[in-house]
Motif scaffolding. Structure first.
Motif, PDB file in Angstrom:
ATOM      1  N   PHE A  43       0.840  -1.203   0.000  1.00 13.20           N
ATOM      2  CA  PHE A  43       0.000   0.000   0.000  1.00 13.20           C
ATOM      3  C   PHE A  43       0.869   1.246   0.000  1.00 13.20           C
ATOM      4  O   PHE A  43       2.080   1.189   0.269  1.00 13.20           O
ATOM      5  N   GLY A  44       0.261   2.384  -0.287  1.00  9.90           N
ATOM      6  CA  GLY A  44       0.950   3.659  -0.227  1.00  9.90           C
ATOM      7  C   GLY A  44       0.445   4.490   0.936  1.00  9.90           C
ATOM      8  O   GLY A  44      -0.770   4.659   1.096  1.00  9.90           O
ATOM      9  N   TYR A  45       1.348   4.993   1.747  1.00 13.97           N
ATOM     10  CA  TYR A  45       0.949   5.836   2.880  1.00 13.97           C
ATOM     11  C   TYR A  45       0.187   7.075   2.407  1.00 13.97           C
ATOM     12  O   TYR A  45      -0.631   7.637   3.137  1.00 13.97           O
ATOM     13  N   ARG A  46       0.439   7.486   1.190  1.00 10.91           N
ATOM     14  CA  ARG A  46      -0.248   8.643   0.621  1.00 10.91           C
ATOM     15  C   ARG A  46      -1.770   8.425   0.612  1.00 10.91           C
ATOM     16  O   ARG A  46      -2.549   9.371   0.698  1.00 10.91           O
ATOM     17  N   TYR A  47      -2.182   7.150   0.544  1.00  7.32           N
ATOM     18  CA  TYR A  47      -3.610   6.835   0.436  1.00  7.32           C
ATOM     19  C   TYR A  47      -4.172   6.229   1.724  1.00  7.32           C
ATOM     20  O   TYR A  47      -5.309   5.760   1.749  1.00  7.32           O
ATOM     21  N   GLY A  48      -3.386   6.225   2.788  1.00  5.89           N
ATOM     22  CA  GLY A  48      -3.856   5.729   4.074  1.00  5.89           C
ATOM     23  C   GLY A  48      -3.477   4.282   4.330  1.00  5.89           C
ATOM     24  O   GLY A  48      -3.288   3.490   3.403  1.00  5.89           O
ATOM     25  N   VAL A  49      -3.372   3.938   5.610  1.00  7.10           N
ATOM     26  CA  VAL A  49      -3.025   2.577   6.019  1.00  7.10           C
ATOM     27  C   VAL A  49      -4.258   1.680   5.895  1.00  7.10           C
ATOM     28  O   VAL A  49      -5.340   2.056   6.331  1.00  7.10           O
ATOM     29  N   PRO A  50      -4.144   0.487   5.296  1.00 10.52           N
ATOM     30  CA  PRO A  50      -5.293  -0.423   5.176  1.00 10.52           C
ATOM     31  C   PRO A  50      -5.873  -0.772   6.546  1.00 10.52           C
ATOM     32  O   PRO A  50      -5.132  -1.150   7.457  1.00 10.52           O
ATOM     33  N   ILE A  51      -7.184  -0.664   6.680  1.00 12.17           N
ATOM     34  CA  ILE A  51      -7.807  -0.877   7.994  1.00 12.17           C
ATOM     35  C   ILE A  51      -7.827  -2.349   8.396  1.00 12.17           C
ATOM     36  O   ILE A  51      -8.043  -2.658   9.584  1.00 12.17           O
ATOM     37  N   ASP A  52      -7.609  -3.253   7.457  1.00 13.99           N
ATOM     38  CA  ASP A  52      -7.644  -4.675   7.801  1.00 13.99           C
ATOM     39  C   ASP A  52      -6.266  -5.211   8.189  1.00 13.99           C
ATOM     40  O   ASP A  52      -6.087  -6.422   8.341  1.00 13.99           O
ATOM     41  N   SER A  53      -5.302  -4.316   8.402  1.00 16.87           N
ATOM     42  CA  SER A  53      -3.934  -4.744   8.707  1.00 16.87           C
ATOM     43  C   SER A  53      -3.830  -5.325  10.115  1.00 16.87           C
ATOM     44  O   SER A  53      -4.372  -4.777  11.070  1.00 16.87           O
ATOM     45  N   ASP A  54      -3.121  -6.449  10.228  1.00 14.16           N
ATOM     46  CA  ASP A  54      -2.729  -6.964  11.540  1.00 14.16           C
ATOM     47  C   ASP A  54      -1.350  -6.431  11.917  1.00 14.16           C
ATOM     48  O   ASP A  54      -1.099  -6.082  13.062  1.00 14.16           O
ATOM     49  N   LEU A  55      -0.463  -6.395  10.938  1.00 14.05           N
ATOM     50  CA  LEU A  55       0.867  -5.825  11.127  1.00 14.05           C
ATOM     51  C   LEU A  55       1.135  -4.842   9.994  1.00 14.05           C
ATOM     52  O   LEU A  55       0.774  -5.112   8.844  1.00 14.05           O
ATOM     53  N   VAL A  56       1.766  -3.719  10.305  1.00 14.15           N
ATOM     54  CA  VAL A  56       2.101  -2.720   9.295  1.00 14.15           C
ATOM     55  C   VAL A  56       3.612  -2.496   9.325  1.00 14.15           C
ATOM     56  O   VAL A  56       4.184  -2.196  10.385  1.00 14.15           O
ATOM     57  N   ILE A  57       4.241  -2.664   8.178  1.00 17.73           N
ATOM     58  CA  ILE A  57       5.687  -2.498   8.064  1.00 17.73           C
ATOM     59  C   ILE A  57       5.967  -1.344   7.099  1.00 17.73           C
ATOM     60  O   ILE A  57       5.502  -1.343   5.952  1.00 17.73           O
ATOM     61  N   ASP A  58       6.734  -0.384   7.553  1.00 15.99           N
ATOM     62  CA  ASP A  58       7.068   0.807   6.763  1.00 15.99           C
ATOM     63  C   ASP A  58       8.411   0.578   6.053  1.00 15.99           C
ATOM     64  O   ASP A  58       9.438   0.368   6.697  1.00 15.99           O
ATOM     65  N   VAL A  59       8.404   0.616   4.711  1.00 16.50           N
ATOM     66  CA  VAL A  59       9.646   0.410   3.963  1.00 16.50           C
ATOM     67  C   VAL A  59      10.079   1.674   3.225  1.00 16.50           C
ATOM     68  O   VAL A  59      10.823   1.622   2.249  1.00 16.50           O
ATOM     69  N   ARG A  60       9.650   2.822   3.708  1.00 14.10           N
ATOM     70  CA  ARG A  60      10.036   4.076   3.075  1.00 14.10           C
ATOM     71  C   ARG A  60      11.506   4.410   3.275  1.00 14.10           C
ATOM     72  O   ARG A  60      12.024   5.345   2.673  1.00 14.10           O
ATOM     73  N   PHE A  61      12.194   3.651   4.097  1.00 10.98           N
ATOM     74  CA  PHE A  61      13.633   3.876   4.304  1.00 10.98           C
ATOM     75  C   PHE A  61      14.468   3.288   3.167  1.00 10.98           C
ATOM     76  O   PHE A  61      15.660   3.584   3.046  1.00 10.98           O
ATOM     77  N   ALA A  73      -7.341 -17.374  11.897  1.00  8.18           N
ATOM     78  CA  ALA A  73      -7.264 -18.147  10.659  1.00  8.18           C
ATOM     79  C   ALA A  73      -6.420 -17.465   9.597  1.00  8.18           C
ATOM     80  O   ALA A  73      -6.074 -18.082   8.595  1.00  8.18           O
ATOM     81  N   TYR A  74      -6.102 -16.193   9.773  1.00  8.53           N
ATOM     82  CA  TYR A  74      -5.286 -15.511   8.786  1.00  8.53           C
ATOM     83  C   TYR A  74      -4.562 -14.347   9.430  1.00  8.53           C
ATOM     84  O   TYR A  74      -4.928 -13.865  10.493  1.00  8.53           O
ATOM     85  N   LEU A  75      -3.516 -13.924   8.759  1.00 11.15           N
ATOM     86  CA  LEU A  75      -2.714 -12.795   9.229  1.00 11.15           C
ATOM     87  C   LEU A  75      -2.458 -11.880   8.038  1.00 11.15           C
ATOM     88  O   LEU A  75      -1.915 -12.317   7.019  1.00 11.15           O
ATOM     89  N   THR A  76      -2.861 -10.625   8.166  1.00 15.37           N
ATOM     90  CA  THR A  76      -2.646  -9.653   7.102  1.00 15.37           C
ATOM     91  C   THR A  76      -1.466  -8.758   7.465  1.00 15.37           C
ATOM     92  O   THR A  76      -1.506  -8.035   8.463  1.00 15.37           O
ATOM     93  N   ILE A  77      -0.423  -8.818   6.659  1.00 17.75           N
ATOM     94  CA  ILE A  77       0.766  -8.001   6.864  1.00 17.75           C
ATOM     95  C   ILE A  77       0.826  -6.975   5.747  1.00 17.75           C
ATOM     96  O   ILE A  77       0.966  -7.319   4.569  1.00 17.75           O
ATOM     97  N   SER A  78       0.690  -5.719   6.106  1.00 20.67           N
ATOM     98  CA  SER A  78       0.675  -4.642   5.123  1.00 20.67           C
ATOM     99  C   SER A  78       2.043  -3.971   5.058  1.00 20.67           C
ATOM    100  O   SER A  78       2.576  -3.549   6.084  1.00 20.67           O
ATOM    101  N   ILE A  79       2.586  -3.908   3.870  1.00 16.66           N
ATOM    102  CA  ILE A  79       3.899  -3.306   3.628  1.00 16.66           C
ATOM    103  C   ILE A  79       3.680  -1.980   2.908  1.00 16.66           C
ATOM    104  O   ILE A  79       3.108  -1.953   1.822  1.00 16.66           O
ATOM    105  N   GLY A  80       4.144  -0.886   3.513  1.00 11.56           N
ATOM    106  CA  GLY A  80       3.846   0.421   2.949  1.00 11.56           C
ATOM    107  C   GLY A  80       5.062   1.225   2.526  1.00 11.56           C
ATOM    108  O   GLY A  80       6.084   1.255   3.210  1.00 11.56           O
ATOM    109  N   CYS A  81       4.942   1.870   1.359  1.00  9.01           N
ATOM    110  CA  CYS A  81       5.908   2.882   0.949  1.00  9.01           C
ATOM    111  C   CYS A  81       5.120   4.145   0.633  1.00  9.01           C
ATOM    112  O   CYS A  81       3.933   4.233   0.962  1.00  9.01           O
TER     113      CYS A  81
END
Length: 290
Positions: free
Chosen positions: A173-191, A245-253
């Motif tokens: 996902f793009g932080y410009r458009y907001g963090v996904p609300i269904d995220s269990d974990l959010v990882i920022d890769v803008r570095f 039953a599931y894990l949603t990991i959202s990776i954002g730039c």
């Protein structure tokens, strides 16, 4: 009188309670849907006196029983005090999924007679909050179809050490458009180094090999992916143990088109041999590049 195994199915309307109780019925449970809490004790006594020698009982009790939240805890405590084995399975889903399910079936939400679906869901969440804390198993069904939910319920009831089915969902996902609300974990890769600033790469996405090579062929990226994969592998058994039953990991730039996409694709490849059900979503990959 004989002691019973009593499984209470509860949770949000539209979360899959009917599917869950049908799964238990297939496993030999005596099942009853929409039982008022005030009749619970009487029902259990009748089952105990039955000549059919019933040992396993499953009951759906939810918002349709208006005394549910106020009196449910007391009745469950009484049943436990009498020696019955009580299990409470709470089913939930995201608001968006519940709204979609009600829209598809065109059913009226049972929580509020004159409220909207959104208002009814919020009312129901608040009304069930205290009872949810009593749950022995809490399952989010947002990403499950009926077959997956049935398999998960059966695996839990049969006492398997972990569910037979677990979905690992990687989402860019793009932080410009907001963090996904269904995220269990959010990882920022803008570095990470950004291909957006490389003219010959800007118009391509992280699905392209040339962009992936640019993002991944850095020492820092390799070390980051190694540690992230190890972290995810460490967490998975704990999520399974909790009945998830599931894990949603959202990776954002920044824009959700280059770095996050490349990282998600790399993670997908890394976990493809782990006997997991994998899902990949690139939420913002088609957003316009400015």
């Amino acid at each position: 009188m004989s002691k019973l195994r009593i499984c209470i199915i509860t949770g949000l309307s539209g979360s899959g309670k009917s599917t869950a109780i049908r799964a238990l019925e297939d496993e030999g449970f005596f099942c009853l849907d929409n039982l008022p809490v005030t009749l619970l004790q009487t029902f259990i006594e009748l089952v105990q006196k039955s000549s059919e020698k019933i040992k396993d009982v499953a009951i759906v009790i939810d918002i349709r029983s208006r005394d549910f939240a106020d009196r449910g805890e007391t009745f469950l405590k009484d049943l436990k005090d009498k020696g019955h084995n009580i299990e409470v399975i709470f089913l939930d889903a995201t608001d968006e999924v519940l709204i979609r399910r009600f829209s598809e079936t065109r059913r009226r939400h049972p929580a509020l007679k004159h409220g909207t679906i959104e208002e009814s869901i919020q009312y129901e969440r608040q009304h069930l909050l205290a009872f949810r804390q009593l749950a022995t198993i809490d399952i989010d069904t947002s990403e499950l179809n009926v077959h997956q939910l049935k398999e998960l319920i059966i695996s839990i009831i049969n006492g398997e050490s972990s569910p037979r089915l677990f979905t690992l969902h990687f989402q860019s996902f793009g932080y410009r458009y907001g963090v996904p609300i269904d995220s269990d974990l959010v990882i920022d890769v803008r570095f990470l180094s950004n291909p957006y600033f490389i003219p010959e790469l800007k118009s391509f996405s992280g699905l392209e090999k040339k962009v992936q090579d640019y993002v991944l062929n850095h020492t820092d990226t390799a070390e980051f992916l190694k540690r992230l994969q190890s972290f995810i592998e460490f967490l998975l058994p704990f999520y399974k143990k909790e009945g998830k039953a599931y894990l949603t990991i959202s990776i954002g730039c920044t824009g959700g088109r280059h770095r996050s996409v490349a990282i998600v694709e790399s993670l997908y490849k890394s976990f493809s041999d782990n006997k997991l059900t994998l899902k990949v979503t690139h939420r913002d990959i088609d957003k316009e590049v400015k």
